[in-house]
Design a protein around this motif. Structure first.
Motif, PDB file in Angstrom:
ATOM      1  N   ILE A   1      19.672 -15.867  13.528  1.00 26.24           N
ATOM      2  CA  ILE A   1      20.266 -16.713  14.647  1.00 26.24           C
ATOM      3  C   ILE A   1      21.205 -17.669  14.269  1.00 26.24           C
ATOM      4  N   GLU A   2      22.390 -17.728  14.822  1.00 28.73           N
ATOM      5  CA  GLU A   2      23.310 -18.985  14.046  1.00 28.73           C
ATOM      6  C   GLU A   2      23.837 -19.617  15.353  1.00 28.73           C
ATOM      7  N   SER A   3      24.279 -20.782  15.070  1.00 30.78           N
ATOM      8  CA  SER A   3      24.927 -21.544  16.258  1.00 30.78           C
ATOM      9  C   SER A   3      25.981 -22.233  15.830  1.00 30.78           C
ATOM     10  N   THR A   4      27.085 -22.443  16.792  1.00 36.88           N
ATOM     11  CA  THR A   4      28.403 -23.111  16.580  1.00 36.88           C
ATOM     12  C   THR A   4      28.664 -24.058  17.671  1.00 36.88           C
ATOM     13  N   ASN A   5      29.306 -25.053  17.311  1.00 31.09           N
ATOM     14  CA  ASN A   5      30.138 -26.002  18.148  1.00 31.09           C
ATOM     15  C   ASN A   5      31.553 -25.711  18.306  1.00 31.09           C
ATOM     16  N   GLY A   6      32.075 -24.704  17.389  1.00 27.23           N
ATOM     17  CA  GLY A   6      33.302 -24.578  17.198  1.00 27.23           C
ATOM     18  C   GLY A   6      33.840 -23.501  18.325  1.00 27.23           C
ATOM     19  N   SER A   7      34.983 -22.956  18.045  1.00 25.42           N
ATOM     20  CA  SER A   7      35.806 -22.072  18.963  1.00 25.42           C
ATOM     21  C   SER A   7      35.230 -20.500  18.722  1.00 25.42           C
ATOM     22  N   TYR A   8      35.110 -19.797  19.970  1.00 23.60           N
ATOM     23  CA  TYR A   8      34.585 -18.481  19.750  1.00 23.60           C
ATOM     24  C   TYR A   8      35.697 -17.427  19.103  1.00 23.60           C
ATOM     25  N   ARG A   9      36.756 -17.940  19.000  1.00 26.46           N
ATOM     26  CA  ARG A   9      37.898 -17.166  18.819  1.00 26.46           C
ATOM     27  C   ARG A   9      37.773 -16.386  17.337  1.00 26.46           C
ATOM     28  N   ASP A  10      37.387 -17.237  16.375  1.00 28.93           N
ATOM     29  CA  ASP A  10      37.452 -17.041  14.843  1.00 28.93           C
ATOM     30  C   ASP A  10      35.897 -16.584  14.609  1.00 28.93           C
ATOM     31  N   LEU A  11      35.075 -16.199  15.436  1.00 31.05           N
ATOM     32  CA  LEU A  11      33.682 -16.028  14.884  1.00 31.05           C
ATOM     33  C   LEU A  11      33.666 -14.519  14.414  1.00 31.05           C
ATOM     34  N   ASP A  12      32.931 -14.258  13.154  1.00 31.29           N
ATOM     35  CA  ASP A  12      32.714 -13.036  12.650  1.00 31.29           C
ATOM     36  C   ASP A  12      31.579 -12.150  13.222  1.00 31.29           C
ATOM     37  N   VAL A  13      31.829 -11.722  14.566  1.00 27.66           N
ATOM     38  CA  VAL A  13      31.028 -11.058  15.377  1.00 27.66           C
ATOM     39  C   VAL A  13      31.639  -9.671  15.851  1.00 27.66           C
ATOM     40  N   GLN A  14      31.007  -8.712  16.375  1.00 26.84           N
ATOM     41  CA  GLN A  14      31.435  -7.449  16.854  1.00 26.84           C
ATOM     42  C   GLN A  14      31.891  -7.648  18.402  1.00 26.84           C
ATOM     43  N   ALA A  15      30.910  -8.618  19.007  1.00 29.47           N
ATOM     44  CA  ALA A  15      31.095  -8.505  20.459  1.00 29.47           C
ATOM     45  C   ALA A  15      30.989 -10.187  20.919  1.00 29.47           C
ATOM     46  N   ILE A  16      31.749 -10.606  21.858  1.00 32.30           N
ATOM     47  CA  ILE A  16      31.290 -11.941  22.463  1.00 32.30           C
ATOM     48  C   ILE A  16      31.060 -11.853  23.921  1.00 32.30           C
ATOM     49  N   ALA A  17      29.961 -12.352  24.350  1.00 29.66           N
ATOM     50  CA  ALA A  17      29.388 -12.303  25.794  1.00 29.66           C
ATOM     51  C   ALA A  17      29.709 -13.574  26.346  1.00 29.66           C
ATOM     52  N   ILE A  18      30.493 -13.418  27.492  1.00 31.63           N
ATOM     53  CA  ILE A  18      30.792 -14.589  28.177  1.00 31.63           C
ATOM     54  C   ILE A  18      30.120 -15.021  29.847  1.00 31.63           C
ATOM     55  N   ALA A  19      29.725 -16.169  30.054  1.00 30.80           N
ATOM     56  CA  ALA A  19      29.148 -16.271  31.354  1.00 30.80           C
ATOM     57  C   ALA A  19      30.627 -16.483  32.301  1.00 30.80           C
ATOM     58  N   VAL A  20      30.472 -15.762  33.346  1.00 26.62           N
ATOM     59  CA  VAL A  20      31.585 -15.924  34.417  1.00 26.62           C
ATOM     60  C   VAL A  20      30.698 -16.313  35.707  1.00 26.62           C
ATOM     61  N   PHE A  21      31.555 -17.295  36.427  1.00 31.90           N
ATOM     62  CA  PHE A  21      30.591 -17.703  37.735  1.00 31.90           C
ATOM     63  C   PHE A  21      31.367 -16.936  38.895  1.00 31.90           C
ATOM     64  N   LYS A  22      30.545 -17.142  39.937  1.00 30.43           N
ATOM     65  CA  LYS A  22      31.070 -16.447  40.989  1.00 30.43           C
ATOM     66  C   LYS A  22      32.303 -16.767  41.770  1.00 30.43           C
ATOM     67  N   ASP A  23      33.320 -15.761  42.002  1.00 32.18           N
ATOM     68  CA  ASP A  23      34.749 -16.139  42.414  1.00 32.18           C
ATOM     69  C   ASP A  23      35.303 -16.895  41.524  1.00 32.18           C
ATOM     70  N   GLU A  24      34.933 -17.266  40.473  1.00 38.90           N
ATOM     71  CA  GLU A  24      36.068 -17.727  39.200  1.00 38.90           C
ATOM     72  C   GLU A  24      37.151 -17.235  39.165  1.00 38.90           C
ATOM     73  N   LYS A  25      38.376 -17.866  39.028  1.00 38.46           N
ATOM     74  CA  LYS A  25      39.459 -17.174  39.101  1.00 38.46           C
ATOM     75  C   LYS A  25      40.177 -17.440  37.457  1.00 38.46           C
ATOM     76  N   ALA A  26      40.951 -16.656  37.071  1.00 41.75           N
ATOM     77  CA  ALA A  26      41.653 -16.725  35.788  1.00 41.75           C
ATOM     78  C   ALA A  26      42.986 -17.323  35.841  1.00 41.75           C
ATOM     79  N   ASP A  27      43.349 -17.616  37.025  1.00 40.72           N
ATOM     80  CA  ASP A  27      44.851 -18.290  37.084  1.00 40.72           C
ATOM     81  C   ASP A  27      44.492 -19.977  37.396  1.00 40.72           C
ATOM     82  N   ALA A  28      43.546 -20.391  37.776  1.00 41.32           N
ATOM     83  CA  ALA A  28      43.330 -21.843  38.014  1.00 41.32           C
ATOM     84  C   ALA A  28      43.212 -22.448  36.583  1.00 41.32           C
ATOM     85  N   ASP A  29      43.486 -23.845  36.385  1.00 40.26           N
ATOM     86  CA  ASP A  29      43.433 -24.295  35.321  1.00 40.26           C
ATOM     87  C   ASP A  29      41.791 -24.247  34.626  1.00 40.26           C
ATOM     88  N   GLY A  30      41.659 -23.947  33.570  1.00 38.80           N
ATOM     89  CA  GLY A  30      40.249 -23.861  33.040  1.00 38.80           C
ATOM     90  C   GLY A  30      39.977 -22.561  32.081  1.00 38.80           C
TER      91      GLY A  30
END
Ligand code: BES
Ligand code: ZN
Ligand code: ZN
Length: 505
Positions: A3-32
């Motif tokens: 088990i590890e933890s980090t407060n850094g960016s997910y982009r450079d992590l040395d893992v095979q997969a990243i799992a990300i929570a997505v909220f209901k009706d969340e859009k990718a074009d809004a700022d965020g």
């Protein structure tokens, strides 16, 4: 699983997969967040959301291989719906992590980073995420030799942008302890009766005590006789396996005389419930191997408490017995005398849980318990009342009940209070003894509690009936079917809350 933890960016992590929570009706074009994710993954997020393949409903998942323009080191991405942003709490984050690791294990992924995207206390959030991950990886297929789930995840990284690194780490470690302890409880509950007799259970308790540093005492039947525990002993009469009464105690190293406050957990440990002479019908009787789950819950919680080392002492009491018919078994109509001197007419030998708890509660009091929480797969009636969603809580101390409900909320476990008016006690009046062990068809869960109350002698007490919640007939995306380990997480938080109050006072 590391088990590890980090407060850094997910982009450079040395893992095979990243799992990300997505909220209901969340859009990718809004700022965020999703917009940023979309831009570093070459526009794939927008495409998924616009196609309405993912709406962000709870436990929805979309699995992607990132090829081409991705700026993320990990090559696979799992989007996990978590429902409305406004309803998103630690319970959902824990399940999100569970859904993620269970789904990714199925894809043969070995290392995973989880982004729960929950705001709040980093330690608490890291803990629930890791708890959820461990719980999700438990499978009840121990005795399978074919088609067994053999894939394992070797690394899990909890990612919380900007969180305090030490808090994150502390939470992740606590989550590991709690998650492993919940699975310890589930493993015991899952064991067939032949492998989990009262003696086996006491051996497992000894192992825990030795490994994690708890004091232990196991009363055999001779000592129970000396203590006058006729109620507990009456249940094991029909069995060849002797009853055991397991006592585990955690004492903090800085033990101060805190006015003698002692919180006790008491758990029903019927390692197999056939009903005894009041034999149960055959259908589903095999499930009655889990009638020791209350006891296993107490053992699992004590296992975690020993490692978390709170500042208050905690007592765990687990009466264990089989409930079987034989020429020596207790018969309906027999009268037994409990440790407190109270006499009980045994109307139905299948109402055995309350008989063993009566003496265990009395013994907890003898050992100095000032607050008692008992837990048991006590009545079928609780499933009728609350299904498999809420655990029933009933008791004499409203503040303690409030603490249980609040601790449950923190843990993501639901408790619902049932009433205990004195009128219900009329149903357990006996014609020939002080009380009888069943109260008729009406309000079965409450009259069982009314029976237990007779042995609490005014001490602060609450009772949890987990008959409906301790076993799940269906698999969830975040949990296999079978033993759920319900209330272990809540018990640990009850202790943490009491310890925080104690050190704050
Ligand atoms: N262990 C059972 C309760 C139970 C039933 C647990 C179903 C899990 C699933 C308990 O000992 C029992 O048999 N209770 C009886 C009480 C009755 C005789 C008053 C029941 O609920 O039927
Ligand atoms: Zn029973
Ligand atoms: Zn039972």
């Amino acid at each position: 699983m590391q088990i590890e933890s980090t407060n850094g960016s997910y982009r450079d992590l040395d893992v095979q997969a990243i799992a990300i929570a997505v909220f209901k009706d969340e859009k990718a074009d809004a700022d965020g967040f999703l917009k940023e994710l979309d831009s570093v993954t070459g526009g794939v997020i927008k495409s998924v959301i616009e196609s309405e393949e993912l709406k962000g409903k709870e436990a929805e998942t979309v699995y992607l291989h990132l090829v081409g323009n991705s700026e993320i080191k990990a090559q696979r991405l799992l989007l996990v719906g978590v429902g409305e942003r406004g309803d998103y709490t630690s319970a959902q984050a824990s399940q999100m992590a569970g859904t993620a690791v269970r789904a990714l294990r199925g894809k043969n992924v070995k290392s995973i980073a989880v982004l729960p995207r929950l705001e709040g206390n980093a330690e608490d959030i890291a803990s629930v995420v890791v708890e959820g991950a461990f719980m999700a990886l438990f499978d009840p297929d121990k005795y399978r030799t074919e088609d067994k789930e053999s894939r394992e995840i070797s690394k899990l990284v909890v990612v919380m942008d900007g969180a305090d690194e030490t808090e994150l780490q502390r939470g992740a470690e606590r989550g590991r302890i709690i998650g492993e302890s919940v699975n310890f409880t589930r493993d015991l509950a899952n064991e067939p009766g032949a492998y989990m007799t009262p003696t086996n259970m006491s051996e497992r308790a000894r192992e825990v005590a030795t490994e994690f540093g708890l004091s232990i005492d196991v009363l055999d039947e001779a000592r129970m006789e000396q203590e006058g525990m006729g109620s507990l002993l009456s249940v094991s009469h029909g069995s060849d396996e002797p009853a055991k009464l397991i006592i585990l105690k955690y004492t903090p190293s800085n033990a101060s005389e805190d006015g003698g406050e002692l919180l006790a957990f008491v758990g029903k440990g019927i390692t197999f419930d056939s009903g005894g002479i009041s034999l149960k019908p055959g259908e589903n009787m095999e499930l009655m191997k889990y009638d020791m789950t209350g006891g296993a819950t107490v053992m699992g919680a004590m296992r975690a408490i020993a490692q978390i080392k709170p500042s208050i002492p905690v007592l765990g009491v687990v009466p264990c017995s089989e409930n079987l018919p034989s020429g020596k078994a207790t018969k309906p109509g027999d009268v037994v005398r409990a440790m407190t001197g109270k006499t009980i007419e045994v109307i139905n030998t299948d109402a055995e849980g309350r008989l063993i708890l009566a003496d265990a509660i009395a013994y907890a009091r003898k050992l100095g318990a000032t607050r008692i929480v008992d837990i048991a797969t006590l009545t079928g009636a609780v499933s009728i009342a609350l299904g498999d969603v809420n655990t029933a809580v009933i008791g004499t101390d409203q503040e303690l009940i409030g603490e249980i409900v609040a601790a449950g909320k923190e843990a993501g476990e639901k408790f619902w209070q049932l009433p205990l008016d004195k009128e219900y006690s009329k149903q357990i009046k006996s014609d020939i003894a002080d009380i009888k062990n069943v109260g008729g068809r009406k309000a079965g869960t409450i009259t069982a509690a009314a029976f237990l109350k007779e042995f609490t002698d005014g001490v602060s007490w609450a009772h949890l009936d987990i008959a409906g919640t301790a076993w799940s007939d269906e698999a969830k995306p975040y949990r296999a079917k079978g033993p759920t380990g319900v209330a272990v997480r809540t018990f640990i938080r009850i202790v943490a809350r009491a310890a925080a109050k104690h050190s704050g006072s």
